[in-house]
Design a protein around this motif. Structure first.
Motif, mmCIF file in Angstrom:
data_model
loop_
_atom_site.group_PDB
_atom_site.id
_atom_site.type_symbol
_atom_site.label_atom_id
_atom_site.label_comp_id
_atom_site.label_asym_id
_atom_site.label_seq_id
_atom_site.Cartn_x
_atom_site.Cartn_y
_atom_site.Cartn_z
ATOM 1 N N GLY A 307 1.022 -1.122 -0.140
ATOM 2 C CA GLY A 307 -0.162 -0.169 0.407
ATOM 3 C C GLY A 307 0.873 0.933 0.014
ATOM 4 O O GLY A 307 2.446 1.479 -0.014
ATOM 5 N N ASP A 308 0.702 2.712 -0.124
ATOM 6 C CA ASP A 308 1.046 4.013 0.288
ATOM 7 C C ASP A 308 0.241 4.854 1.126
ATOM 8 O O ASP A 308 -0.993 4.283 1.325
ATOM 9 N N ILE A 309 0.641 5.461 0.874
ATOM 10 C CA ILE A 309 0.330 7.077 2.147
ATOM 11 C C ILE A 309 0.774 8.367 1.100
ATOM 12 O O ILE A 309 2.154 8.137 0.245
ATOM 13 N N ASN A 310 -0.124 9.125 0.995
ATOM 14 C CA ASN A 310 -0.182 10.378 0.364
ATOM 15 C C ASN A 310 -0.215 11.562 1.480
ATOM 16 O O ASN A 310 -1.537 11.832 2.595
ATOM 17 N N VAL A 311 0.734 12.269 2.179
ATOM 18 C CA VAL A 311 0.827 13.625 3.188
ATOM 19 C C VAL A 311 0.698 14.854 2.421
ATOM 20 O O VAL A 311 2.382 14.958 2.113
ATOM 21 N N ASP A 312 0.097 16.088 2.771
ATOM 22 C CA ASP A 312 0.348 17.038 1.902
ATOM 23 C C ASP A 312 -0.354 17.834 3.792
ATOM 24 O O ASP A 312 -0.816 18.251 4.504
ATOM 25 N N GLN A 313 1.295 18.230 4.059
ATOM 26 C CA GLN A 313 1.303 18.779 5.527
ATOM 27 C C GLN A 313 0.615 20.437 5.404
ATOM 28 O O GLN A 313 0.434 20.565 6.126
ATOM 29 N N ALA A 314 0.987 20.897 3.920
ATOM 30 C CA ALA A 314 0.400 22.726 3.976
ATOM 31 C C ALA A 314 -0.852 23.051 4.046
ATOM 32 O O ALA A 314 -0.785 24.004 3.868
#
Length: 419
Positions: A307-314
């Motif tokens: 699987g994967d993880i996508n993080v946009d902190q802004a």
């Protein structure tokens, strides 16, 4: 915790992150009133911190800094005392004023270091050798050899030494790390972090001279990747590439060797499966557009075998539009500057605050004998020992740029070295 002795703290560095004050006046970034000083003043109010000191190079800056802190913090929050002892005294200029300040402390006191990257190692070593606990901003050091020396010194003295990788305390990043553990072998990681070109004006005094954008920004997400992969995979090779031309041109006029954007390509080897190798791409820039709505654009992508993880902190679904300035995305999870209903500072749950408070708590526990400094290596905290591969990758990237070659990373005995 309330029964522990208060911790006396010296803040090394008087710039934006400590006070919100820059060489050209009050910061215009998202840290207008700083982080370290504000947190220390509040922890003193809450009884965890005792005497406070602040050391810089030019003592003539302190009157303006005191006025700024009183105006933006003392007058903004209820019961907030912004007093501190200053070094150097009487408007003197002294690049080694930190020695005088540290010499006034006693073993078991603490030093928080937010100074130019090239000064981290001598200041930290001077403090550790005198039995002081140390929190140093990232990158801990520019050279892997220096990082190894700090590991050994902190172990010998039995003091706490943390690197202020505050993103480990971001609840999103922490949750993502836990979920990554269920995704099998590591395959790919891609991180982007940038700040607007206006930062080159703030950092012109050292940009390209004392450090680069990779050390300054990529250190955040390289550490997160190293944290996720701790005891699962290790970096083996680094190749770096850079874009240039903006920082060295008008109106910024940084020194000729200043890069605009740096990308590190890193090979990773699984510790459990010889056939599993991963790659990571870490990119950082300080030449992003001026009015993009965020001070730091930052996102990363992780892919494992399951699987994967996508993080946009802004961009966290929280934006505000104002006629004069347009749309801005805010991140109150980092530092909440708006006061509580009682008028007190209300940012104790922000991960920028939590990162520093965790160090204060650990230092007090070691002083009380309820913990050993080595205990924190096993807690997932950004101790000097737990962050060594972050420095290895950053140092390898710098060598790769300077010498135009791949740089290997390997373990020799108990130490990590570069090839």
């Amino acid at each position: 915790m309330s029964n522990l002795t208060k911790l006396n703290v010296l803040m090394c560095g008087t710039g934006e992150y400590t006070t919100g004050w820059t060489g050209s006046g009050a910061s215009t970034s998202d840290k207008k009133i700083g982080v370290v000083g504000l947190t220390m003043f509040d922890l003193r109010r809450l009884g965890k911190v005792g005497n406070l000191g602040m050391v810089g190079v030019n003592g003539s800056k302190f009157p303006a800094i005191r006025e700024h802190l009183q105006d933006k913090i003392g007058n903004a929050y209820k019961d907030m005392d912004t007093s501190f002892e200053e070094f150097p005294k009487q408007g003197k200029v002294d690049p080694e004023a930190y020695k005088e300040a540290i010499n006034k402390l006693s073993p078991g006191d603490a030093v928080i270091v937010f100074t130019p990257d090239s000064t981290h190692f001598p200041i930290c070593m001077y403090a550790i050798e005198r039995g002081l606990h140390v929190l140093v901003t990232k990158p801990a050091t520019q050279l892997l050899s220096h990082h190894n020396e700090l590991i050994a010194a902190a172990k010998k003295q039995g003091v706490v030494c943390f690197v202020e990788h505050h993103k480990r305390f971001d609840p999103v990043y922490s949750d993502a790390k836990a979920r990554a553990a269920t995704l099998g072998e590591f395959n790919f990681f891609n991180a982007w972090m940038s700040q607007p070109k206006s930062q080159l004006e703030t950092f012109r005094a050292w940009a390209g001279k004392d450090s680069d954008i990779s050390y300054y920004l990529s250190s955040h997400h390289i550490d997160i990747c190293c944290w996720i992969l701790q005891d699962k995979a290790v970096p083996t090779r680094v190749v770096a590439s850079a874009a240039t031309g903006i920082a060295t041109s008008e109106p910024y006029n940084c020194v000729p060797q200043t890069e605009d954007t740096i990308t590190l390509l890193v090979d990773w080897q699984s510790l459990k499966s010889p056939k599993h190798k991963g790659t990571a791409v870490y990119t950082a820039s300080w030449t992003a557009p001026l009015k993009s709505g965020v001070h730091s654009a930052q996102h990363w992508y992780y892919m494992g075998e399951k699987g994967d993880i996508n993080v946009d902190q802004a961009h966290r679904g929280y934006d505000i539009t104002v006629d004069d300035t347009g749309k801005t995305w805010y991140n109150p999870f980092y530092m909440k500057y708006s006061p509580s209903e009682t008028g007190h500072f209300d940012g104790q749950r922000g991960y920028g605050y939590t990162s520093i408070e965790t160090f204060i708590d650990a230092s007090r526990e070691v002083n009380a004998g309820t913990a050993k400094s080595s205990d924190y290596d096993g807690h997932g905290y950004p101790t000097i020992a737990n962050t060594v591969l972050t420095t290895a990758i950053l140092n390898a990237g710098r060598i790769s740029l300077d010498e135009k070659r791949p740089v290997g990373i390997k373990k020799s005995g108990d130490e990590w070295i570069l090839e």
